[in-house]
Design a protein around this motif. Structure first.
Motif, PDB file in Angstrom:
ATOM      1  N   ALA A 508       0.828  -1.207   0.000  1.00 47.31           N
ATOM      2  CA  ALA A 508       0.000   0.000   0.000  1.00 47.31           C
ATOM      3  C   ALA A 508       0.863   1.257   0.000  1.00 47.31           C
ATOM      4  O   ALA A 508       0.537   2.253  -0.674  1.00 47.31           O
ATOM      5  CB  ALA A 508      -0.922  -0.008   1.218  1.00 47.31           C
ATOM      6  N   LEU A 509       1.973   1.220   0.746  1.00 52.74           N
ATOM      7  CA  LEU A 509       2.883   2.369   0.760  1.00 52.74           C
ATOM      8  C   LEU A 509       3.462   2.632  -0.624  1.00 52.74           C
ATOM      9  O   LEU A 509       3.504   3.779  -1.089  1.00 52.74           O
ATOM     10  CB  LEU A 509       4.000   2.120   1.774  1.00 52.74           C
ATOM     11  N   ILE A 510       3.898   1.572  -1.300  1.00 56.17           N
ATOM     12  CA  ILE A 510       4.474   1.732  -2.641  1.00 56.17           C
ATOM     13  C   ILE A 510       3.437   2.275  -3.610  1.00 56.17           C
ATOM     14  O   ILE A 510       3.709   3.203  -4.393  1.00 56.17           O
ATOM     15  CB  ILE A 510       5.041   0.385  -3.130  1.00 56.17           C
ATOM     16  N   VAL A 511       2.222   1.715  -3.553  1.00 61.88           N
ATOM     17  CA  VAL A 511       1.157   2.201  -4.443  1.00 61.88           C
ATOM     18  C   VAL A 511       0.841   3.662  -4.132  1.00 61.88           C
ATOM     19  O   VAL A 511       0.626   4.481  -5.044  1.00 61.88           O
ATOM     20  CB  VAL A 511      -0.101   1.321  -4.303  1.00 61.88           C
ATOM     21  N   GLY A 512       0.819   4.016  -2.841  1.00 64.95           N
ATOM     22  CA  GLY A 512       0.542   5.404  -2.466  1.00 64.95           C
ATOM     23  C   GLY A 512       1.578   6.375  -3.002  1.00 64.95           C
ATOM     24  O   GLY A 512       1.236   7.456  -3.508  1.00 64.95           O
ATOM     25  N   VAL A 513       2.858   5.999  -2.908  1.00 68.21           N
ATOM     26  CA  VAL A 513       3.923   6.858  -3.446  1.00 68.21           C
ATOM     27  C   VAL A 513       3.762   7.023  -4.961  1.00 68.21           C
ATOM     28  O   VAL A 513       3.908   8.128  -5.498  1.00 68.21           O
ATOM     29  CB  VAL A 513       5.307   6.272  -3.103  1.00 68.21           C
ATOM     30  N   CYS A 514       3.441   5.930  -5.641  1.00 71.49           N
ATOM     31  CA  CYS A 514       3.250   6.005  -7.092  1.00 71.49           C
ATOM     32  C   CYS A 514       2.040   6.868  -7.450  1.00 71.49           C
ATOM     33  O   CYS A 514       2.076   7.622  -8.426  1.00 71.49           O
ATOM     34  CB  CYS A 514       3.077   4.605  -7.680  1.00 71.49           C
ATOM     35  N   VAL A 515       0.969   6.765  -6.658  1.00 74.13           N
ATOM     36  CA  VAL A 515      -0.224   7.577  -6.930  1.00 74.13           C
ATOM     37  C   VAL A 515       0.088   9.063  -6.760  1.00 74.13           C
ATOM     38  O   VAL A 515      -0.358   9.904  -7.561  1.00 74.13           O
ATOM     39  CB  VAL A 515      -1.376   7.145  -6.000  1.00 74.13           C
ATOM     40  N   ILE A 516       0.867   9.406  -5.729  1.00 70.17           N
ATOM     41  CA  ILE A 516       1.257  10.817  -5.566  1.00 70.17           C
ATOM     42  C   ILE A 516       2.097  11.272  -6.753  1.00 70.17           C
ATOM     43  O   ILE A 516       1.946  12.406  -7.246  1.00 70.17           O
ATOM     44  CB  ILE A 516       2.019  11.013  -4.241  1.00 70.17           C
ATOM     45  N   GLY A 517       3.006  10.404  -7.231  1.00 73.69           N
ATOM     46  CA  GLY A 517       3.779  10.749  -8.419  1.00 73.69           C
ATOM     47  C   GLY A 517       2.891  10.966  -9.638  1.00 73.69           C
ATOM     48  O   GLY A 517       3.083  11.921 -10.401  1.00 73.69           O
ATOM     49  N   LEU A 518       1.907  10.085  -9.828  1.00 74.30           N
ATOM     50  CA  LEU A 518       0.964  10.256 -10.938  1.00 74.30           C
ATOM     51  C   LEU A 518       0.195  11.565 -10.792  1.00 74.30           C
ATOM     52  O   LEU A 518      -0.038  12.283 -11.777  1.00 74.30           O
ATOM     53  CB  LEU A 518      -0.010   9.077 -10.984  1.00 74.30           C
ATOM     54  N   ALA A 519      -0.208  11.878  -9.561  1.00 79.48           N
ATOM     55  CA  ALA A 519      -0.947  13.118  -9.314  1.00 79.48           C
ATOM     56  C   ALA A 519      -0.118  14.344  -9.660  1.00 79.48           C
ATOM     57  O   ALA A 519      -0.599  15.286 -10.303  1.00 79.48           O
ATOM     58  CB  ALA A 519      -1.380  13.168  -7.845  1.00 79.48           C
ATOM     59  N   HIS A 520       1.143  14.342  -9.266  1.00 78.49           N
ATOM     60  CA  HIS A 520       1.996  15.493  -9.560  1.00 78.49           C
ATOM     61  C   HIS A 520       2.359  15.556 -11.043  1.00 78.49           C
ATOM     62  O   HIS A 520       2.669  16.631 -11.554  1.00 78.49           O
ATOM     63  CB  HIS A 520       3.242  15.442  -8.684  1.00 78.49           C
ATOM     64  N   GLY A 521       2.333  14.414 -11.725  1.00 81.76           N
ATOM     65  CA  GLY A 521       2.481  14.441 -13.177  1.00 81.76           C
ATOM     66  C   GLY A 521       1.325  15.151 -13.848  1.00 81.76           C
ATOM     67  O   GLY A 521       1.480  15.754 -14.917  1.00 81.76           O
ATOM     68  N   LEU A 522       0.132  15.108 -13.213  1.00 80.94           N
ATOM     69  CA  LEU A 522      -1.030  15.834 -13.733  1.00 80.94           C
ATOM     70  C   LEU A 522      -0.982  17.318 -13.397  1.00 80.94           C
ATOM     71  O   LEU A 522      -1.751  18.103 -13.963  1.00 80.94           O
ATOM     72  CB  LEU A 522      -2.321  15.238 -13.153  1.00 80.94           C
ATOM     73  N   ILE A 523      -0.113  17.693 -12.466  1.00 78.44           N
ATOM     74  CA  ILE A 523      -0.068  19.087 -12.008  1.00 78.44           C
ATOM     75  C   ILE A 523       1.097  19.865 -12.609  1.00 78.44           C
ATOM     76  O   ILE A 523       0.929  21.017 -13.044  1.00 78.44           O
ATOM     77  CB  ILE A 523      -0.001  19.127 -10.464  1.00 78.44           C
ATOM     78  N   ASN A 524       2.290  19.279 -12.650  1.00 80.16           N
ATOM     79  CA  ASN A 524       3.511  20.034 -12.926  1.00 80.16           C
ATOM     80  C   ASN A 524       3.460  20.829 -14.217  1.00 80.16           C
ATOM     81  O   ASN A 524       3.791  22.017 -14.237  1.00 80.16           O
ATOM     82  CB  ASN A 524       4.709  19.084 -12.947  1.00 80.16           C
ATOM     83  N   ALA A 525       3.082  20.188 -15.323  1.00 79.15           N
ATOM     84  CA  ALA A 525       3.022  20.913 -16.594  1.00 79.15           C
ATOM     85  C   ALA A 525       1.734  21.720 -16.748  1.00 79.15           C
ATOM     86  O   ALA A 525       1.779  22.908 -17.101  1.00 79.15           O
ATOM     87  CB  ALA A 525       3.198  19.936 -17.758  1.00 79.15           C
ATOM     88  N   PRO A 526       0.535  21.149 -16.490  1.00 76.34           N
ATOM     89  CA  PRO A 526      -0.697  21.936 -16.673  1.00 76.34           C
ATOM     90  C   PRO A 526      -0.781  23.185 -15.806  1.00 76.34           C
ATOM     91  O   PRO A 526      -1.406  24.162 -16.206  1.00 76.34           O
ATOM     92  CB  PRO A 526      -1.797  20.926 -16.303  1.00 76.34           C
TER      93      PRO A 526
END
Length: 610
Positions: A508-526
């Motif tokens: 769950a910790l690994i999935v959570g870290v990956c989900v935060i990374g995916l979330a910031h991938g949606l934020i950084n450029a847009p």
């Protein structure tokens, strides 16, 4: 000669594809070989444990003594099992029956191997003895698989870091080839775009040396604070000093670049970043380490401006995307490689060795920049960024724009605070408290950067096509909260409790870290597109607003570790705090989405493709 025409052709993508295929093929062969070696090594270790135990019974069998008359053999087997947790069972077997066994229930019964174990039988009797006596030891195959898996996992992280280095040198070779072709044809090297690729290794190595220490830096700072006899809340102070000085260095560095040129600014930033590691090696004084981290922030900030200015000044209108790609690739790849290699090296060369390596990398990168990166006269640089009316006035105008303000406060600053406060500061401390190894810390955090890289390009293309910037930012905020809830799964789900289900909790910790990374991938450029298309950008210029936003969002970098450190000092280092932070981030996302419907959007530029 066979491929000469292809090498001289303008389209050399086949070269990169061929290199990639060969690299993966060789790496796969090496991985297979390592798996075989690690598996054999784990089994050899198991056999060595059994042989050591059998050696204590050799004399009794050699002198024809009756093992049944010995006392304490069961206790000896039990003690050996306790001292060697990998062993699941051990028994002295005489003619197929267990004379002694670590499990008293099996004494006197026929010896049978349990399923899913690796059995080692050490023969104690000679061929002439009437009885067949052996020492049988069982080790679960899962333990061997676990040991092999950890070794392969570490190599996979090293492979990923090596892949980025390989891509970097491939790009460097292409740049030298383009410069040679431009020289032979009489074309200017600036039009060939070679300078952009030549400066890429310098920025990559700069980010690499900064991230070498992130797998263990929070624990190192915690120990320094404890030895200095001050409150644990000061653990985050060096992180705050770094990000604060990084932000404060951006604007002065821009003015300094216009006087001395980008290359000198890059070299100065690299040397200053390397010198800070020398300071941290020579002293354990908290004030000196604070000074070192502050100087590191200044060096990295100056270097960032130098690379950005150099790429923009040496890129033609049709190569601006390539110029921006230097920053994206250098930051993400350098972060991944630095964390992967640093987390592995800490177990072999220690903290001092990693610090010294960072200093050496800084010196090497500086010499490379001086030797390989061409300079240009300051007056030759293209005026790629419009002049603003002054930082204070521009900043005041941006704060008066409700669209800019809501994007900054509800999306941009919280995202950066999560990256520095949760991913880079809180997570290593919590995982270290949970008993994770040093290499695990760096590799799990590395997954954050991998996830950001995987989503960033997709998010940028999607926003360019659909124009759904607000939706992308909302989902980025919402998924950030979901990721933190998954990391803190042991708080709200008994099934993810660390004491009863460590494997599920780690997953769950690994999935959570990956989900935060995916979330910031949606934020950084847009988020940059969003502020660049805001009404205030139409008045001040998109470049000016985007540059000032980059400066303002550093508030999140600074406040993230501060907020988490204060919470840890007040309520203790526990996972439940992440749930409260997750709730606040999700609330901000919903406020951001709901206010989009109530604000006047008529002056807002929705054509993000421009």
């Amino acid at each position: 000669m066979l491929f000469r025409s292809r090498l001289n052709a303008s389209n050399s993508r086949w070269l990169g594809a061929t290199f990639g295929v060969l690299f993966v093929a060789v790496a796969s062969f090496v991985v297979y070989t390592l798996i075989s070696l690690y598996s054999e090594g784990a089994q050899s270790k198991a056999r060595a444990v059994a042989s050591a135990l059998g050696g204590r019974l050799d004399d009794a069998v050699m002198f024809k003594l009756s093992l049944e008359e010995f006392e304490g053999v069961n206790e000896m087997l039990s003690d050996y099992k306790r001292l060697n947790p990998d062993i699941s069972a051990a028994a002295v077997v005489v003619d197929g029956r267990s004379l002694y066994h670590t499990d008293r229930r099996h004494v006197g019964k026929q010896w049978t191997s349990a399923p899913g174990v690796y059995e080692i039988a050490i023969k104690l009797s000679s061929d002439n003895d009437p009885s067949r006596i052996s020492l049988n030891v069982e080790i679960p195959k899962s333990i061997i698989y676990w040991q092999v898996g950890r070794s392969v996992k570490n190599f996979a992280a090293l492979f990923l870091a090596s892949a980025f280095f390989a891509v970097l040198f491939l790009e460097l070779g292409r740049a030298l080839q383009r410069m040679h072709q431009a020289h032979m044809s009489g074309q200017g090297s600036r039009q060939s775009g070679a300078e952009i690729s030549l400066v890429k290794p310098a920025f990559f190595l700069a980010v690499f040396l900064e991230n070498l220490t992130y797998a263990f830096l929070p624990q190192f700072m915690r120990d320094v604070v404890a030895s200095y006899g001050i409150s644990s809340a000061y653990t985050s102070a060096p992180f705050m000093a770094y990000y604060l000085c990084f932000a404060l260095a951006l604007l002065p560095a821009g003015r300094l670049e216009s006087r001395i040129g980008s290359r000198k600014l890059i070299v100065g930033g690299l040397l200053l970043s390397g010198a800070t590691y020398i300071v941290m090696v020579t002293t354990q004084s908290f004030p000196m380490i604070m000074l070192a981290r502050a100087l590191a922030g200044i060096g990295q900030g100056a270097l960032f401006i130098g690379v950005q200015s150099y790429t923009l000044a040496n890129s033609s209108a049709d190569r601006r995307t390539e110029a921006a790609g230097v920053i994206v690739f250098g930051y993400q790849a350098g972060m991944l490689s630095g964390m992967a290699i640093g987390s592995l090296l800490i177990n072999h060369i220690g903290v001092t060795g990693v610090f010294m390596l960072g200093a050496v990398v800084a010196v090497v990168a500086s010499f490379y920049t001086l030797i390989a990166v061409p300079s240009y006269a300051v007056e030759e640089a293209a005026p790629v960024v419009a002049r603003s009316r002054g930082l204070a006035r521009d900043f005041w105008d941006m704060l008066r724009d409700i669209q800019f303000l809501r994007t900054m406060c509800l999306i941009g600053v919280p995202a950066k605070a999560i990256m520095t406060g949760i991913i880079l500061f809180a997570l290593p401390l919590l995982m270290s408290k949970q008993g994770f190894a040093q290499e695990d810390l760096g590799q799990i955090i590395m997954l954050y950067a991998v996830s950001v890289v995987l989503v960033s390009n997709f998010a940028a293309r999607h926003v360019d096509r659909s124009g759904g910037v607000e939706n992308a930012l909302f989902w980025g905020a919402l998924l950030s909260g979901v990721g933190m809830l998954l990391i803190a799964g042991s708080v709200w789900s008994p099934a993810l409790d660390w004491r009863t289900s460590p494997v599920l909790a780690t997953g769950a910790l690994i999935v959570g870290v990956c989900v935060i990374g995916l979330a910031h991938g949606l934020i950084n450029a847009p988020v940059i597109t969003h502020v660049a298309d805001s009404p205030v950008a139409a008045r001040l210029g998109a470049s000016s607003v985007a540059a000032n936003y980059r400066f303002v969002e550093r508030i999140g970098h600074v406040t993230g570790p501060l907020i988490v450190s204060v919470l840890f000092a007040t309520f203790g280092q526990n996972w439940s705090l992440l749930c409260w932070i997750a709730g606040g981030v999700c609330l901000m996302g919903f406020i951001f989405l709901s206010t989009a419907r109530t604000l006047d959007m008529t002056d807002y530029n929705t054509d993000v493709s421009k």
